[in-house]
Design a protein around this motif. Structure first.
Motif, mmCIF file in Angstrom:
data_model
loop_
_atom_site.group_PDB
_atom_site.id
_atom_site.type_symbol
_atom_site.label_atom_id
_atom_site.label_comp_id
_atom_site.label_asym_id
_atom_site.label_seq_id
_atom_site.Cartn_x
_atom_site.Cartn_y
_atom_site.Cartn_z
ATOM 1 N N VAL A 1 0.944 -1.248 0.053
ATOM 2 C CA VAL A 1 0.095 -0.036 0.158
ATOM 3 C C VAL A 1 0.758 1.434 -0.112
ATOM 4 O O VAL A 1 0.847 2.225 -0.786
ATOM 5 C CB VAL A 1 -0.944 0.008 1.081
ATOM 6 N N TRP A 2 2.011 1.211 0.674
ATOM 7 C CA TRP A 2 2.760 2.427 0.855
ATOM 8 C C TRP A 2 3.343 2.725 -0.586
ATOM 9 O O TRP A 2 3.573 3.766 -1.036
ATOM 10 C CB TRP A 2 3.892 2.218 1.856
ATOM 11 N N PHE A 3 3.946 1.756 -1.301
ATOM 12 C CA PHE A 3 4.591 1.853 -2.599
ATOM 13 C C PHE A 3 3.475 2.406 -3.523
ATOM 14 O O PHE A 3 3.818 3.267 -4.491
ATOM 15 C CB PHE A 3 4.941 0.453 -2.942
ATOM 16 N N SER A 4 2.217 1.665 -3.494
ATOM 17 C CA SER A 4 1.148 2.141 -4.399
ATOM 18 C C SER A 4 0.771 3.487 -4.314
ATOM 19 O O SER A 4 0.571 4.401 -5.100
ATOM 20 C CB SER A 4 -0.031 1.202 -4.514
ATOM 21 N N ALA A 5 0.722 4.060 -2.916
ATOM 22 C CA ALA A 5 0.221 5.418 -2.528
ATOM 23 C C ALA A 5 1.440 6.265 -3.125
ATOM 24 O O ALA A 5 1.338 7.410 -3.718
ATOM 25 C CB ALA A 5 0.082 5.396 -1.158
ATOM 26 N N VAL A 6 2.798 5.949 -2.843
ATOM 27 C CA VAL A 6 3.770 7.161 -2.810
ATOM 28 C C VAL A 6 4.008 7.039 -4.582
ATOM 29 O O VAL A 6 4.026 7.997 -5.388
ATOM 30 C CB VAL A 6 5.033 6.319 -2.605
ATOM 31 N N ILE A 7 3.952 5.606 -5.419
ATOM 32 C CA ILE A 7 4.224 5.856 -6.772
ATOM 33 C C ILE A 7 2.826 6.721 -7.351
ATOM 34 O O ILE A 7 3.236 7.262 -8.414
ATOM 35 C CB ILE A 7 4.400 4.375 -7.262
ATOM 36 N N GLY A 8 1.730 6.436 -6.935
ATOM 37 C CA GLY A 8 0.637 7.114 -7.439
ATOM 38 C C GLY A 8 0.596 8.569 -7.190
ATOM 39 O O GLY A 8 0.350 9.031 -8.412
ATOM 40 N N ALA A 9 0.902 8.939 -6.041
ATOM 41 C CA ALA A 9 1.144 10.245 -5.873
ATOM 42 C C ALA A 9 2.331 10.790 -6.822
ATOM 43 O O ALA A 9 2.080 12.086 -7.342
ATOM 44 C CB ALA A 9 1.598 10.756 -4.570
ATOM 45 N N GLU A 10 3.377 10.226 -7.011
ATOM 46 C CA GLU A 10 4.583 10.730 -7.811
ATOM 47 C C GLU A 10 3.803 10.741 -9.367
ATOM 48 O O GLU A 10 4.174 11.782 -10.146
ATOM 49 C CB GLU A 10 5.387 9.314 -7.974
#
Length: 184
Positions: free
Chosen positions: A13-22
């Motif tokens: 979830v952390w990676f999906s949130a951060v990559i999505g925000a990027e």
């Protein structure tokens, strides 16, 4: 096995949130949190506690991250619904983190000083990683001020969530367990 599912799920979830925000998108983090929450709540022994922890964590995130924005110490990519508020993807990460306190971080329930340390160090490091690796958090110079606020905030929030998890799971223990060892 639940420990690893909780830990790996949180990281996904952390990676999906951060990559999505990027990429300017808040929804990958929110969807990731919803999927993770559905899985965790489906196997939860104390789902009411987990829901309460999620709500509490969202309020904490709204206050801490929103406070950083209002103080002019940080700004966030994918700032939906408003650049003046903590973004939805950050709040989704707070909610996801809260669910770990009855699973992979359950050991912190009785180790509050360790929870303080984990929050005070790990919280700012996660934000710094998101800032440097994906450029989704920008700290105003000197950046140590924003990181210090995060350290203090996470140093308080993490043991508070651990304590609430312990309090909630202790009060919702099955009646049969509390009666064991007592003669009728």
């Amino acid at each position: 096995m639940k420990f690893w599912i909780s830990l790996i799920g949180y990281q996904l979830v952390w990676f999906s949130a951060v990559i999505g925000a990027e990429h300017g998108l808040a929804w990958p983090g929110v969807v990731g949190m919803l999927v993770y929450a559905a899985c965790q709540l489906g196997i939860a022994r104390h789902y009411k506690v987990d829901l309460s922890l999620m709500a509490t964590a969202i309020v904490m995130g709204f206050l801490l991250d929103g406070g950083l924005i209002r103080a002019g110490l940080a700004s966030y990519a994918a700032s939906w619904p408003s650049a003046a508020l903590a973004p939805a993807w950050i709040l989704a990460l707070w909610a996801t983190f809260a669910l770990t306190f009855t699973q992979s971080l359950a050991y912190l329930q009785t180790r509050l000083w360790l929870a303080v340390l984990l929050g005070a160090v790990g919280g700012p490091l996660a934000y710094l990683s998101a800032a440097r690796g994906w450029h989704v958090v920008t700290f105003v110079d000197p950046s140590w001020r924003g990181l210090l606020c995060l350290g203090i905030g996470w140093g308080l929030a993490t043991p508070a969530l651990a304590w609430l998890a312990r309090r909630g799971t202790a009060t919702t223990a099955p009646v049969s367990a509390s009666l064991q060892g007592h003669a009728p």
